[in-house]
Design a protein around this motif. Structure first.
Motif, PDB file in Angstrom:
ATOM      1  N   PHE A   1      95.788 -65.880  68.247  1.00 53.52           N
ATOM      2  CA  PHE A   1      94.395 -65.469  68.451  1.00 53.52           C
ATOM      3  C   PHE A   1      94.220 -64.000  68.084  1.00 53.52           C
ATOM      4  O   PHE A   1      93.462 -63.267  68.717  1.00 53.52           O
ATOM      5  N   ASP A   2      94.967 -63.582  67.069  1.00 53.86           N
ATOM      6  CA  ASP A   2      94.874 -62.215  66.545  1.00 53.86           C
ATOM      7  C   ASP A   2      95.135 -61.167  67.627  1.00 53.86           C
ATOM      8  O   ASP A   2      94.521 -60.092  67.627  1.00 53.86           O
ATOM      9  N   SER A   3      96.028 -61.494  68.550  1.00 56.80           N
ATOM     10  CA  SER A   3      96.421 -60.596  69.652  1.00 56.80           C
ATOM     11  C   SER A   3      95.251 -60.225  70.551  1.00 56.80           C
ATOM     12  O   SER A   3      95.324 -59.252  71.303  1.00 56.80           O
ATOM     13  N   ASN A   4      94.179 -60.990  70.500  1.00 58.04           N
ATOM     14  CA  ASN A   4      92.988 -60.730  71.316  1.00 58.04           C
ATOM     15  C   ASN A   4      92.912 -61.788  72.417  1.00 58.04           C
ATOM     16  O   ASN A   4      92.386 -62.888  72.201  1.00 58.04           O
ATOM     17  N   THR A   5      93.417 -61.470  73.598  1.00 60.41           N
ATOM     18  CA  THR A   5      93.437 -62.450  74.682  1.00 60.41           C
ATOM     19  C   THR A   5      92.049 -62.731  75.235  1.00 60.41           C
ATOM     20  O   THR A   5      91.841 -63.759  75.885  1.00 60.41           O
ATOM     21  N   ASP A   6      91.096 -61.840  74.982  1.00 60.65           N
ATOM     22  CA  ASP A   6      89.727 -62.108  75.442  1.00 60.65           C
ATOM     23  C   ASP A   6      89.135 -63.326  74.744  1.00 60.65           C
ATOM     24  O   ASP A   6      88.245 -63.994  75.277  1.00 60.65           O
ATOM     25  N   LYS A   7      89.597 -63.626  73.526  1.00 64.99           N
ATOM     26  CA  LYS A   7      89.132 -64.838  72.842  1.00 64.99           C
ATOM     27  C   LYS A   7      89.528 -66.072  73.638  1.00 64.99           C
ATOM     28  O   LYS A   7      88.742 -67.020  73.796  1.00 64.99           O
ATOM     29  N   VAL A   8      90.745 -66.069  74.144  1.00 67.42           N
ATOM     30  CA  VAL A   8      91.212 -67.192  74.948  1.00 67.42           C
ATOM     31  C   VAL A   8      90.461 -67.222  76.277  1.00 67.42           C
ATOM     32  O   VAL A   8      90.072 -68.292  76.762  1.00 67.42           O
ATOM     33  N   ARG A   9      90.254 -66.056  76.863  1.00 71.68           N
ATOM     34  CA  ARG A   9      89.493 -65.983  78.116  1.00 71.68           C
ATOM     35  C   ARG A   9      88.109 -66.585  77.954  1.00 71.68           C
ATOM     36  O   ARG A   9      87.637 -67.344  78.830  1.00 71.68           O
ATOM     37  N   ASP A  10      87.438 -66.272  76.850  1.00 76.68           N
ATOM     38  CA  ASP A  10      86.086 -66.804  76.615  1.00 76.68           C
ATOM     39  C   ASP A  10      86.103 -68.327  76.499  1.00 76.68           C
ATOM     40  O   ASP A  10      85.205 -69.011  77.000  1.00 76.68           O
TER      41      ASP A  10
END
Length: 329
Positions: free
Chosen positions: A122-131
């Motif tokens: 997720f491109d090192s963006n954990t907020d994407k997973v959170r969303d």
């Protein structure tokens, strides 16, 4: 055996009542047992994870698998959906790729903690997973009269405290430091000693020949080494004070943590050994635990919770994705 350490950002989640009609069973609100109902979602092999696109309003599904749930803690994989282009016999073929990250949901009573692996999936963006998790969980929980809010655990630190924490406690490597500042003749007043102001003018003069309004000073470590930021070094301490007191930027590039800028909030980031995940899946309890109910992963989660108990919880609001069930924080 040597295991790989995986970086996880830590989140806090809360189950909150909504203004919609509540569901009652045997004259008792479902919300009274919210964690129980939430935990029941993980009795399946996978969840219905999706996110509605802002472009076309259509949901995109994300493959996932629940690897194991023990003692109220769930370990799962969440996959992204990417398309890769392959060329064969001069023909272009596009195939779907599903790289994944680990997600740990600690639904033990009164805890409510989530660890999301910072993965290239997720491109090192954990907020994407959170969303994705928040939107999908809300769809299931809303009919029961409550929803979920997932917030990143963060805290504000003094510049030197933030740097020293990463270097001493987490043994981080500093790869690069960038100081950014404007031309002192074009802005003012500058809160610095005359000596530092003169040095700033000298650095800015190197950029003035090109008409630049701003300039920067960058230092890099060698390939395997690390830079040392030591507040006892007077010149360095004065440069940091110059930037912090005047709102100029300092960017410190860590190998694992990423980039920290003075004034940034510090997000909770912890390494969790892959071996702890494997042992949790296989039912391998910690050494000396005769009952077979204590796992290294749960001990690690307890340690993280203790270390982050003073952290604040924030939810970055994603532009263009307004939700009635999300409160402004």
């Amino acid at each position: 055996m040597i295991y790989i350490s995986l970086n996880h950002f830590i989140y806090k989640y809360e189950l909150v009542k909504t203004n919609t009609k509540e569901l009652f069973q045997e004259n008792k609100s479902v919300y009274d047992n919210a964690q129980v109902y939430f935990g029941n979602l993980f009795n399946a092999n996978q969840l219905n994870l999706y996110q509605v696109s802002n472009k076309d309003g259509l949901p995109q599904c994300f493959p996932n698998s629940i690897l194991k749930t023990r003692n109220g803690v769930t370990l799962m994989r969440v996959c992204n959906v990417k398309h890769v282009t392959l060329w064969q016999d001069y023909h272009e073929n596009k195939e779907e790729s599903n790289p994944y990250c680990f997600v740990i949901i600690d639904n033990r009573f009164g805890i409510g903690q989530i660890a999301i692996e910072r993965s290239g999936a997720f491109d090192s963006n954990t907020d994407k997973v959170r969303d994705i998790l928040q939107e999908s969980f809300h769809a299931v929980l809303a009919p029961l009269g409550f929803s979920i809010e997932i917030r990143a655990k963060v805290r504000t630190r003094d510049f030197w405290e933030a740097i020293e924490e990463q270097m001493t406690q987490k043994n981080e490597r500093i790869q690069k430091v960038v100081f950014e500042f404007p031309n002192p003749d074009k802005v003012g007043p500058v809160d610095a000693s005359p000596v530092m102001t003169d040095r700033l003018r000298f650095l800015a003069s190197l950029a003035s020949a090109t008409g630049a309004a701003r300039s920067s000073f960058k230092v890099d470590a060698d390939k395997e080494g690390t830079l040392t930021l030591d507040r006892t070094k007077e010149d360095l301490a004065q440069m940091v004070a110059l930037c912090c007191n005047n709102g100029y930027h300092i960017s410190v590039h860590f190998e694992q943590f990423g980039v920290y800028r003075n004034g940034d909030v510090i997000r909770a980031l912890y390494n969790i050994d892959k071996g702890l995940l494997d042992d949790f899946i296989n039912g391998q309890s910690v050494l000396g635990d005769r009952e077979g109910t204590c796992f290294g992963l749960i001990n690690k989660l307890d340690y993280i919770r203790e270390q982050t108990k003073e952290y604040e919880n924030i939810t970055p609001v994603k532009e263009g994705r307004k939700r009635k069930y999300r409160r402004a924080v």
